[in-house]
Write a protein that holds these residues in place. Sequence first.
Motif, PDB file in Angstrom:
ATOM      1  N   SER A  49       0.809  -1.218   0.000  1.00 54.06           N
ATOM      2  CA  SER A  49       0.000   0.000   0.000  1.00 54.06           C
ATOM      3  C   SER A  49       0.840   1.266   0.000  1.00 54.06           C
ATOM      4  CB  SER A  49      -0.919  -0.004   1.227  1.00 54.06           C
ATOM      5  OG  SER A  49      -0.160  -0.070   2.411  1.00 54.06           O
ATOM      6  N   SER A  50       2.073   1.180   0.478  1.00 50.90           N
ATOM      7  CA  SER A  50       2.930   2.364   0.531  1.00 50.90           C
ATOM      8  C   SER A  50       3.953   2.361  -0.605  1.00 50.90           C
ATOM      9  CB  SER A  50       3.660   2.436   1.879  1.00 50.90           C
ATOM     10  OG  SER A  50       4.492   1.310   2.052  1.00 50.90           O
ATOM     11  N   SER A  51       3.608   1.682  -1.731  1.00 45.90           N
ATOM     12  CA  SER A  51       4.557   1.533  -2.828  1.00 45.90           C
ATOM     13  C   SER A  51       4.856   2.867  -3.486  1.00 45.90           C
ATOM     14  CB  SER A  51       4.005   0.551  -3.868  1.00 45.90           C
ATOM     15  OG  SER A  51       2.808   1.064  -4.423  1.00 45.90           O
ATOM     16  N   LYS A  52       6.029   2.942  -4.090  1.00 46.26           N
ATOM     17  CA  LYS A  52       6.439   4.126  -4.830  1.00 46.26           C
ATOM     18  C   LYS A  52       6.725   3.738  -6.275  1.00 46.26           C
ATOM     19  CE  LYS A  52       8.371   6.802  -0.994  1.00 46.26           C
ATOM     20  NZ  LYS A  52       9.559   7.509  -0.463  1.00 46.26           N
ATOM     21  N   ALA A  53       6.601   4.705  -7.159  1.00 47.74           N
ATOM     22  CA  ALA A  53       6.876   4.484  -8.573  1.00 47.74           C
ATOM     23  C   ALA A  53       8.021   5.378  -9.006  1.00 47.74           C
ATOM     24  CB  ALA A  53       5.636   4.775  -9.411  1.00 47.74           C
ATOM     25  N   ALA A  54       8.783   4.900  -9.983  1.00 50.32           N
ATOM     26  CA  ALA A  54       9.843   5.706 -10.590  1.00 50.32           C
ATOM     27  C   ALA A  54       9.442   6.015 -12.028  1.00 50.32           C
ATOM     28  CB  ALA A  54      11.169   4.959 -10.560  1.00 50.32           C
ATOM     29  N   GLY A  86      11.687  10.972 -11.515  1.00 49.45           N
ATOM     30  CA  GLY A  86      10.797  11.324 -10.412  1.00 49.45           C
ATOM     31  C   GLY A  86      10.411  10.089  -9.632  1.00 49.45           C
ATOM     32  N   VAL A  87      10.321  10.205  -8.311  1.00 50.83           N
ATOM     33  CA  VAL A  87       9.931   9.085  -7.447  1.00 50.83           C
ATOM     34  C   VAL A  87       8.843   9.562  -6.504  1.00 50.83           C
ATOM     35  CG1 VAL A  87      10.696   7.429  -5.712  1.00 50.83           C
ATOM     36  CG2 VAL A  87      12.244   8.081  -7.567  1.00 50.83           C
ATOM     37  N   HIS A  88       7.703   8.883  -6.529  1.00 49.62           N
ATOM     38  CA  HIS A  88       6.577   9.303  -5.694  1.00 49.62           C
ATOM     39  C   HIS A  88       5.551   8.159  -5.662  1.00 49.62           C
ATOM     40  CE1 HIS A  88       3.136  11.758  -4.291  1.00 49.62           C
ATOM     41  NE2 HIS A  88       4.062  12.557  -3.806  1.00 49.62           N
ATOM     42  N   ALA A 104       1.482   9.915 -11.444  1.00 43.02           N
ATOM     43  CA  ALA A 104       1.363  11.192 -12.144  1.00 43.02           C
ATOM     44  C   ALA A 104       2.308  12.226 -11.546  1.00 43.02           C
ATOM     45  CB  ALA A 104      -0.079  11.694 -12.091  1.00 43.02           C
ATOM     46  N   THR A 105       2.367  12.252 -10.218  1.00 41.96           N
ATOM     47  CA  THR A 105       3.282  13.183  -9.544  1.00 41.96           C
ATOM     48  C   THR A 105       4.727  12.824  -9.850  1.00 41.96           C
ATOM     49  OG1 THR A 105       1.669  13.518  -7.771  1.00 41.96           O
ATOM     50  CG2 THR A 105       3.940  14.174  -7.322  1.00 41.96           C
ATOM     51  N   ALA A 106       5.037  11.521  -9.851  1.00 44.85           N
ATOM     52  CA  ALA A 106       6.398  11.080 -10.173  1.00 44.85           C
ATOM     53  C   ALA A 106       6.786  11.537 -11.580  1.00 44.85           C
ATOM     54  CB  ALA A 106       6.507   9.564 -10.058  1.00 44.85           C
ATOM     55  N   THR A 107       5.839  11.463 -12.512  1.00 48.35           N
ATOM     56  CA  THR A 107       6.109  11.870 -13.890  1.00 48.35           C
ATOM     57  C   THR A 107       6.399  13.363 -13.975  1.00 48.35           C
ATOM     58  OG1 THR A 107       4.687  10.095 -14.718  1.00 48.35           O
ATOM     59  CG2 THR A 107       5.179  11.908 -16.223  1.00 48.35           C
ATOM     60  N   ILE A 108       5.576  14.158 -13.290  1.00 51.58           N
ATOM     61  CA  ILE A 108       5.792  15.609 -13.308  1.00 51.58           C
ATOM     62  C   ILE A 108       7.134  15.956 -12.666  1.00 51.58           C
ATOM     63  CG2 ILE A 108       4.909  17.822 -12.453  1.00 51.58           C
ATOM     64  CD1 ILE A 108       2.088  16.580 -12.654  1.00 51.58           C
ATOM     65  N   MET A 109       7.463  15.270 -11.556  1.00 55.07           N
ATOM     66  CA  MET A 109       8.755  15.505 -10.907  1.00 55.07           C
ATOM     67  C   MET A 109       9.900  15.156 -11.860  1.00 55.07           C
ATOM     68  SD  MET A 109       7.791  13.975  -7.134  1.00 55.07           S
ATOM     69  CE  MET A 109       9.393  14.244  -6.392  1.00 55.07           C
ATOM     70  N   ALA A 110       9.722  14.100 -12.660  1.00 59.50           N
ATOM     71  CA  ALA A 110      10.761  13.713 -13.622  1.00 59.50           C
ATOM     72  C   ALA A 110      10.938  14.794 -14.686  1.00 59.50           C
ATOM     73  CB  ALA A 110      10.395  12.376 -14.264  1.00 59.50           C
ATOM     74  N   ILE A 111       9.808  15.349 -15.168  1.00 61.02           N
ATOM     75  CA  ILE A 111       9.888  16.408 -16.176  1.00 61.02           C
ATOM     76  C   ILE A 111      10.601  17.637 -15.609  1.00 61.02           C
ATOM     77  CG2 ILE A 111       8.518  18.031 -17.539  1.00 61.02           C
ATOM     78  CD1 ILE A 111       6.405  15.798 -17.810  1.00 61.02           C
TER      79      ILE A 111
END
Length: 559
Positions: free
Chosen positions: A509-514, A532-534, A538-545
């Motif tokens: 449940s607390s997984s993160k995506a890269a 991006g890691v979150h 979607a947030t991870a993607t924006i952080m990557a951009i």
Amino acid sequence: MNYQKYKKFETIKLPDRTWPDNEITKAPIWTSVDLRDGNQALITPMKIEEKVMMFQLLVDMGFKEIEVGFPSSSQIEYDFLRILIDENLVPDDVTVQVLTQAREHLIRKTFESLEGLPKAIVHIYNSTSILQRDVVFHKGQDEIKKIAVEGVKLVKELAQEFKGEVLLEYSPESFTGTEVEYALEVCEAVMDEWEASSDKKVIINLPSTVEMSSPNVYADQIEWMCRNFKDRSRVIVSLHAHNDRGCGVAASELGIMAGADRVEGTLFGNGERTGNVDIITLALNMFTQGVNPELDCSKINDIKHVFEKVTKMEIPPRHPYVGQLVFTAFSGSHQDAINKGMQCYRERNAGIWEVPYLPIDPSDLGRQYEPIVRINSQSGKGGVSYVMDSMYGYHLPKGLQADFAKVIQDISEEEGEVSPERVYDTFVEQYVENNQPYKLIKQQLIDISEENEEHERKAVLILEDHGVVKEIIGYGNGPIDAVKDAFNSNGFIGSHLLDYSEHALTSGSSSKAAAYVHLRLKGSAIQEFGVGVHPNIATATIMAIVSGLNRLYQRKAGM
């Protein structure tokens, strides 16, 4: 060395002790004191943003009780607690604990800091030991007991006015240097003043404030107290062991066997002098005995990374479970036995871990066994990507593998061999936490497909641009398209998306995506990667951009 200047610690009489025959069959209530006891022991105490980072780590690991500080002692302690409350950072299933001496003005200030919390543990203490009564306070037993009782009386009065629920914790500080009969007398007086019952329990914390004896003596003291409380059902017995003799973990394990319900400690044992008990070691010791520790240590390298970042301390290479070298064998015979053991484990598929020299499967901690992974100036992208994949779970795209390998090669040519930890830290610094000149603060993606024929998504981004907070809006046929438009159409550095990929870093449940993006600067051949890691993809993607744009900006500016 004049050993005769020291005297033997006086033990207590407990000939019928039962704890040696007991076993640890379940995890205690874990309470982290990293943000208080751990923080006050740092050469450079944590800043508020670092405290928030540590608090989130503890929540992610599964701590349900977290001592967040001594809010009446300093403004930063007070402000940190207010941030947790005002920004709603405390989950519903987590109880905040605050410490205060049993002194009126400090207790009143503490309650002021708690305003708005639905539930809190107020932890009060005063020293009861023979030595401190004599040389520090110059008070007798009745005077010391009165300090404790008067403190509890005030907490009870303020708790009745407080809108939330208040749980009481009391510590006879320097318990191990206090006569057990007197410690019991003070604790009983505290519980009577609080009107404790089985439905209104008091946490009685029995600290080994200074470790003064072998662990078995602490266990005797704990069992004696548990036996002699007049109503054991109204007490949650808590341990708080320090490590002056290097036995904090052993003392706590025996203390649990002796009847304790709860353990206070810190990650990796950070604390005053030689430290507090190491909760990570305690929990994983239980894990290796088939007991659910009820704390998530499955990504030990990530925990280590955050801990070292916020404390500015390095974990020794031989530290149990997490040290750089604990899953490395230099001896040829050890390497041979480990390799044969792991081969048998895979072939037999027995399900029970039994491998020579490895009491725990490194993969359970997100680590691995390797004789040693060495990265130097001759290592290509294969070696670097192997470390990032097998040790840290990052499946780097091929282009990023080559790009990052050049970064590591530059370091190794100047410094020599680069450790896996240095590889990981460099990756995070270069690609994940690259937040200059743009830093994402908040994002919102809105589906506008029904109201807009041209676009399906609207992106609203709040970010810092060279230190100035701005809001920008973009439109597109998907999240990435909308985010890129927000930058491209608002005067920011322009880019083309060349490639995108994503994957899960952890499970549960607390997984993160890269998320990985490959960008090209508009009107130029310059290309850069961002990561991006979150938990939210979607947030991870924006952080990557944003990270990729920062790298493009820095490259263009020649930084």
